[in-house]
Design an enzyme around this catalytic site. Structure first.
Site, mmCIF file in Angstrom:
data_model
loop_
_atom_site.group_PDB
_atom_site.id
_atom_site.type_symbol
_atom_site.label_atom_id
_atom_site.label_comp_id
_atom_site.label_asym_id
_atom_site.label_seq_id
_atom_site.Cartn_x
_atom_site.Cartn_y
_atom_site.Cartn_z
ATOM 1 N N ILE A 51 0.861 -1.169 0.000
ATOM 2 C CA ILE A 51 0.000 0.000 0.000
ATOM 3 C C ILE A 51 0.902 1.225 0.000
ATOM 4 O O ILE A 51 2.057 1.168 0.430
ATOM 5 C CB ILE A 51 -0.987 0.023 1.188
ATOM 6 C CG1 ILE A 51 -0.268 -0.117 2.532
ATOM 7 C CG2 ILE A 51 -2.035 -1.052 1.031
ATOM 8 C CD1 ILE A 51 -1.207 -0.072 3.734
ATOM 9 N N ASP A 52 0.386 2.335 -0.518
ATOM 10 C CA ASP A 52 1.200 3.533 -0.693
ATOM 11 C C ASP A 52 1.752 4.035 0.640
ATOM 12 O O ASP A 52 1.186 3.773 1.705
ATOM 13 C CB ASP A 52 0.365 4.647 -1.333
ATOM 14 C CG ASP A 52 -0.170 4.273 -2.702
ATOM 15 O OD1 ASP A 52 0.448 3.415 -3.350
ATOM 16 O OD2 ASP A 52 -1.210 4.832 -3.093
ATOM 17 N N LYS A 53 2.820 4.790 0.548
ATOM 18 C CA LYS A 53 3.468 5.349 1.744
ATOM 19 C C LYS A 53 2.462 6.058 2.639
ATOM 20 O O LYS A 53 2.435 5.849 3.860
ATOM 21 C CB LYS A 53 4.577 6.322 1.317
ATOM 22 C CG LYS A 53 5.241 7.047 2.485
ATOM 23 C CD LYS A 53 6.273 8.053 1.996
ATOM 24 C CE LYS A 53 6.881 8.824 3.175
ATOM 25 N NZ LYS A 53 7.868 9.826 2.722
ATOM 26 N N THR A 77 -0.795 5.810 2.695
ATOM 27 C CA THR A 77 -2.007 5.043 2.995
ATOM 28 C C THR A 77 -1.725 4.180 4.215
ATOM 29 O O THR A 77 -0.661 3.566 4.318
ATOM 30 C CB THR A 77 -2.406 4.163 1.799
ATOM 31 O OG1 THR A 77 -2.702 5.005 0.680
ATOM 32 C CG2 THR A 77 -3.641 3.324 2.113
ATOM 33 N N ARG A 86 -6.996 5.589 -5.810
ATOM 34 C CA ARG A 86 -6.794 7.030 -5.911
ATOM 35 C C ARG A 86 -7.033 7.531 -7.331
ATOM 36 O O ARG A 86 -7.759 8.521 -7.545
ATOM 37 C CB ARG A 86 -5.385 7.387 -5.455
ATOM 38 C CG ARG A 86 -5.122 7.053 -3.991
ATOM 39 C CD ARG A 86 -3.639 7.054 -3.662
ATOM 40 N NE ARG A 86 -3.045 8.375 -3.865
ATOM 41 C CZ ARG A 86 -1.755 8.604 -3.875
ATOM 42 N NH1 ARG A 86 -0.886 7.611 -3.733
ATOM 43 N NH2 ARG A 86 -1.291 9.824 -4.050
#
Length: 344
Positions: A144-146, A148, A264
């Site tokens: 998962i993104d930084k 998130t 996103r």
């Protein structure tokens, strides 16, 4: 090379013409050897066909040839362990489930060689890492993104890595996210009905189906395509709406595929970008009368995209047990929702 086990088998009927592809097809499932691991073993001279070392991945093979693969002891990783606190939701000998905080990168990269989830796991798991892909390191099967927050499962063994990767590849892993977005998606909205790739399913469920690929000029972004790229499907439903008239929605999103930035970029494409998202335009100006100033200020001040991986479900790759985990919203998102709820 220190060998600690040997995998033996024969090529089956009508094998693929190349050694590497034939190995990937016929290696016993219980050996837990991925294509990447097999390629590395060929390169190291650990594969024998009819007793002769086979180093050419393109070498031709035939049905009935006997294969021996010497699987070496796991090597020490170059990744440095770091004693970073982790919120561990579940852990056993095969895997670990963590609730990642916003701001933490999952895997070391040139720009972030330290302070990552993998650095933290190297320290937390220590000698309990039996080796993934021939190296003593955690097996990352999804990210998962930084910025998130939320749930991630990480393999501690080759068997777990192999089994989890297969589930992600088949899209059988349950993943639900919570997102605060601008606007309220509605099947009766004529603007949204005109967005290519967007449709609605029963229950006012928004479905977005596109291709995704890296943006041609901004390499930090993903772009929506309808030819080329990788297939991506996101579904989302509204849980709550906020404002008079409604200008924000708390949404539950779930993934049929898992692409970089998928939720996103898909919600931004539909015109309902995430609050606080600096990459996909999450700094909109709200109508003055819709929310009191304190609530509007809370929306403006969140420093990251309001996205949280709230639910994670899968079959345990070794025991077969059905596993499902939930993580409550982190403090920043919970406080933001409290602020906009008070305005209703």
């Amino acid at each position: 090379m220190s060998i600690y086990r040997t995998v033996s088998f024969a090529f089956g009927e009508s094998p693929p013409p190349r050694l590497d592809k034939a190995l990937a097809r016929d290696v016993p499932e219980e050996a837990n050897l991925s294509r990447t691991r097999l390629a590395r073993l060929i390169e190291r001279g650990a594969v024998k066909v009819d007793g002769a070392v086979a180093r050419d991945p393109k070498a031709r093979v035939t049905e009935g040839q006997m294969v021996e693969i010497g699987v070496e002891e796991a090597e020490e990783s170059h990744i440095r362990p770091e004693a970073i606190p982790l919120e561990v939701v579940f852990e056993d000998d095969d895997l670990i489930v963590v609730n990642k905080p916003a701001g933490m990168v999952v895997h070391p990269a040139p720009g972030t060689p330290s302070g990552t989830l993998v650095n933290a796991l190297m320290a937390h798991c220590g000698e309990n890492l039996s080796g993934v892909g021939g190296m003593k390191r955690p097996g990352i099967v999804h990210r998962i993104d930084k910025e998130t927050s939320g749930l991630l499962v990480v393999a501690k063994t080759d068997a777990a890595h192999h089994g989890l990767a297969a589930q992600f590849e088949k899209h059988t892993v349950e993943r639900y996210y919570r997102a605060l977005v601008y606007g309220v998606p509605d099947a009766n909205d004529p603007r949204l009905r005109g967005v290519k790739g967007a449709s609605f399913e029963p229950g006012n469920i928004l479905k977005i189906t596109t291709q995704l690929a890296r943006h041609r000029t901004d390499r930090q972004r993903q772009a929506v395509l309808f030819q080329g790229g990788r297939h991506a499907v996101t579904r989302a439903r509204t849980i709550e709406s906020f404002g008079t008239p409604p200008v924000l929605a708390l949404m539950e999103c779930w993934l049929e595929t898992g692409r970089t930035h998928q939720i996103r970029v898909h919600l931004a494409h539909a015109g309902h970008g995430l609050v606080g998202d600096p990459v996909y335009g999450g700094k909109r100006k709200l109508p003055k009368a819709a929310l009191p100033e304190l609530a509007a200020a809370a929306v403006r001040s969140i420093p990251r995209q309001a996205l949280h991986a709230a639910v994670l479900g899968f079959d345990h790759p070794v025991t077969g047990e059905v596993m499902r985990f939930e993580a409550a919203l982190p403090r920043d998102m919970a406080d933001l929702l409290d602020a906009v709820r008070l305005a209703v």
